[in-house]
Write a protein that holds these residues in place. Structure first.
Motif, PDB file in Angstrom:
ATOM      1  N   SER A   1       2.884   0.935   3.557  1.00 12.23           N
ATOM      2  CA  SER A   1       3.461   0.620   4.874  1.00 12.23           C
ATOM      3  C   SER A   1       2.440   0.732   6.009  1.00 12.23           C
ATOM      4  O   SER A   1       2.538   0.011   7.004  1.00 12.23           O
TER       5      SER A   1
ATOM      6  N   PHE B   1       5.429  -2.211   3.354  1.00  8.13           N
ATOM      7  CA  PHE B   1       5.133  -2.119   1.912  1.00  8.13           C
ATOM      8  C   PHE B   1       5.516  -3.351   1.116  1.00  8.13           C
ATOM      9  O   PHE B   1       5.417  -3.348  -0.092  1.00  8.13           O
TER      10      PHE B   1
ATOM     11  N   THR C   1      11.216   5.821  -3.030  1.00  7.65           N
ATOM     12  CA  THR C   1      10.417   4.953  -3.902  1.00  7.65           C
ATOM     13  C   THR C   1      10.199   5.605  -5.270  1.00  7.65           C
ATOM     14  O   THR C   1      10.326   4.943  -6.306  1.00  7.65           O
TER      15      THR C   1
ATOM     16  N   GLU D   1      12.922   0.133   1.385  1.00  8.70           N
ATOM     17  CA  GLU D   1      12.599  -0.118   2.794  1.00  8.70           C
ATOM     18  C   GLU D   1      13.735  -0.885   3.487  1.00  8.70           C
ATOM     19  O   GLU D   1      13.937  -0.757   4.691  1.00  8.70           O
TER      20      GLU D   1
ATOM     21  N   GLY E   1       2.185   3.832  -0.598  1.00 10.02           N
ATOM     22  CA  GLY E   1       1.683   4.147   0.739  1.00 10.02           C
ATOM     23  C   GLY E   1       1.362   2.920   1.566  1.00 10.02           C
ATOM     24  O   GLY E   1       0.755   3.018   2.640  1.00 10.02           O
TER      25      GLY E   1
ATOM     26  N   SER F   1       8.881   3.062   6.314  1.00 12.66           N
ATOM     27  CA  SER F   1       8.833   3.249   4.866  1.00 12.66           C
ATOM     28  C   SER F   1      10.240   3.570   4.376  1.00 12.66           C
ATOM     29  O   SER F   1      11.140   3.796   5.177  1.00 12.66           O
ATOM     30  N   ALA F   2      10.387   3.657   3.074  1.00 12.93           N
ATOM     31  CA  ALA F   2      11.666   4.051   2.479  1.00 12.93           C
ATOM     32  C   ALA F   2      11.943   5.514   2.800  1.00 12.93           C
ATOM     33  O   ALA F   2      11.024   6.310   2.994  1.00 12.93           O
TER      34      ALA F   2
HETATM   35  N1  ASP Z   1       7.711   3.611   0.267  1.00 13.85           N
HETATM   36  C1  ASP Z   1       6.434   3.266  -0.231  1.00 13.85           C
HETATM   37  C2  ASP Z   1       5.838   4.441  -0.984  1.00 13.85           C
HETATM   38  O1  ASP Z   1       6.446   5.496  -1.045  1.00 13.85           O
HETATM   39  C3  ASP Z   1       5.513   2.781   0.839  1.00 13.85           C
HETATM   40  C4  ASP Z   1       5.104   3.818   1.863  1.00 13.85           C
HETATM   41  O2  ASP Z   1       5.615   4.918   1.897  1.00 13.85           O
HETATM   42  O3  ASP Z   1       4.226   3.491   2.682  1.00 13.85           O
HETATM   43  O4  ASP Z   1       4.780   4.321  -1.522  1.00 13.85           O
END
Ligand code: ASP
Ligand code: MG
Length: 409
Positions: free
Chosen positions: A153, A136, A47, A74, A151, A41-42
């Motif tokens: 990822s 993601f 994000t 990401e 979320g 993820s980032a």
């Molecule tokens: N970076 C994205 C988010 O914060 C995806 C993830 O975290 O899974 O939603």
């Protein structure tokens, strides 16, 4: 030699030190003789920061441009992780979602994966590389970049594991696994060694932190998902087929207690008791993309009018009320009321299937705690009560104890 997909969330790659820690963990899997594809993820709250940034230049950022912007979060973490691995002497390569073959529909902001073309990843693996993939994100048929929803990822990771026929998908996060209840609400909560997909879906939908679509994918493609901490070696939780593989004792038990704050109830009083009324009420909500959870329709006493109540999440309440108000002239309703101070508590467990007595036990525990129940819903493996928000934590604690889930129990 096994093939694993690893996923590390934002908190696990929040800074340089943590990225190097992840690199070391991946190197460990490589040294054990396995292949590994890593989804990240980032970094940290990147994000959120990018979303805020977009709003500094536009009141309603264009969805295509916003997804393109968010996808860069990401890209930062995959390239840094790959550099960290190379710095440690490993042959690693980072790939964007598009490069990794993740194809999606064109619903910006919540795109769904339509297909995964694993060619490129397989080629890189075959040449002995450690592959790092941006979570993601994906690519539309028109070759535009999409994101999968907040979320997302987790869903990238499970989709890749399915497409690559990986032996397991490991989700590394900042908690040690899935618990019998939120450990912050219930100190006596126990970590579960394993949980079934269906149970996990109910737990996820009712509060625990995992992207529900990843669990659905895992169930459909039968991908075992292992949730554990990226900061320790403590054993985590395996989400898999269950409960058949479980020992008899556990099969007859409740698996966990879930809760969700932010529940609002809307009551439409005095609607005509005739065919088509419920459809007329809920169609506009569905069209507005508002998901409705609990629905209760009273039996009318006089057979002319009835009351219908339903719950939505608190952020959706203003829109839901607007939709209902627009219907008032047509339905001739007498009043619309709402309450946004509610929560839901749920008892979850596949052991409850076909077994009587769980609902009454739940109601008794809440009653003895002096907690009033507003609404009730059930699925095959879940019983949920809507109660006042103020009582939610206490209810979870009482149910956890009452169903003998406490550490000592
Ligand atoms: N970076 C994205 C988010 O914060 C995806 C993830 O975290 O899974 O939603
Ligand atoms: Mg995140």
């Amino acid at each position: 030699m096994a093939l694993y997909v690893h996923k590390y969330g934002g908190s696990s790659v929040a800074d340089a030190e943590k990225i190097v820690n992840v690199a070391r963990r991946i190197a460990g899997v490589h040294h054990a003789g396995h292949q590994v594809v890593t989804v990240v993820s980032a970094m940290g709250e990147t994000t959120d920061a990018l979303i805020d940034l977009a709003h500094t230049v536009a009141t309603e950022p264009d969805p295509r441009e916003l997804d393109f912007l968010l996808s860069t979060g990401e890209l930062v973490s995959i390239t840094l992780l790959s550099m960290a691995l190379r710095n440690l002497g490993y042959d690693a390569i980072s790939l964007s979602g598009a490069q990794a073959g993740i194809r999606t529909d064109s619903t910006y902001g919540k795109a769904r994966i339509s297909d995964v073309d694993p060619d490129r990843i397989q080629r890189e693996l075959a040449s002995g590389r450690l592959v790092i993939v941006a979570g993601f994100q994906g690519l539309t048929p028109d070759e535009d970049i999409t994101t999968l929803g907040r979320g997302g990822s987790d869903t990238t990771a499970v989709a890749l594991a399915a497409a690559l026929h990986a032996d397991r998908c490991d989700i590394y996060t900042d908690v040690e696994g899935i618990y019998t209840a939120d450990p912050r609400a219930v100190p006596a909560a126990r970590k579960l060694a394993e949980v079934g997909y269906q149970e996990m879906l109910e737990l996820a939908a009712a509060g625990a932190k995992m992207h529900p679509r990843s669990i659905e994918l895992g169930a459909v493609y039968n991908v075992p998902i292992y949730v554990a901490s990226s900061f320790s070696d403590a054993p985590g939780t395996l989400i898999h087929q269950g409960p058949d593989n479980r020992n008899m004792e556990d099969r007859i038990k409740v698996t966990g207690i879930a809760y969700q704050y932010n529940i609002a109830k809307v009551t439409v009083r005095g609607v005509a008791d005739q065919p088509g009324v419920a459809a007329a009420l809920f169609e506009p909500l569905a069209e507005a993309g508002i998901s409705v959870d609990t629905i209760v329709q009273n039996t009318s006493v006089d057979r002319t009018t009835t009351d219908i109540s339903f719950t939505v999440t608190t952020p959706d309440l203003p829109r839901a009320l607007r939709e209902m108000a627009a219907l008032e002239p047509m339905l001739g309703t007498s009043s619309i009321m709402s309450d946004d101070t509610l929560a839901s508590v749920s008892v979850v467990g596949s052991g409850m299937q076909n077994a009587p007595g769980y609902a009454s036990r739940m109601f008794r525990i809440l009653a003895d705690g002096g907690i009033n129940i507003d609404m009730i819903t059930t699925s095959e493996i879940r019983i949920s009560c809507i109660i006042g928000q103020d009582h939610a934590r206490e209810a979870v604690r009482l149910l956890h104890e009452g169903f003998q889930l406490d550490e000592a129990g």
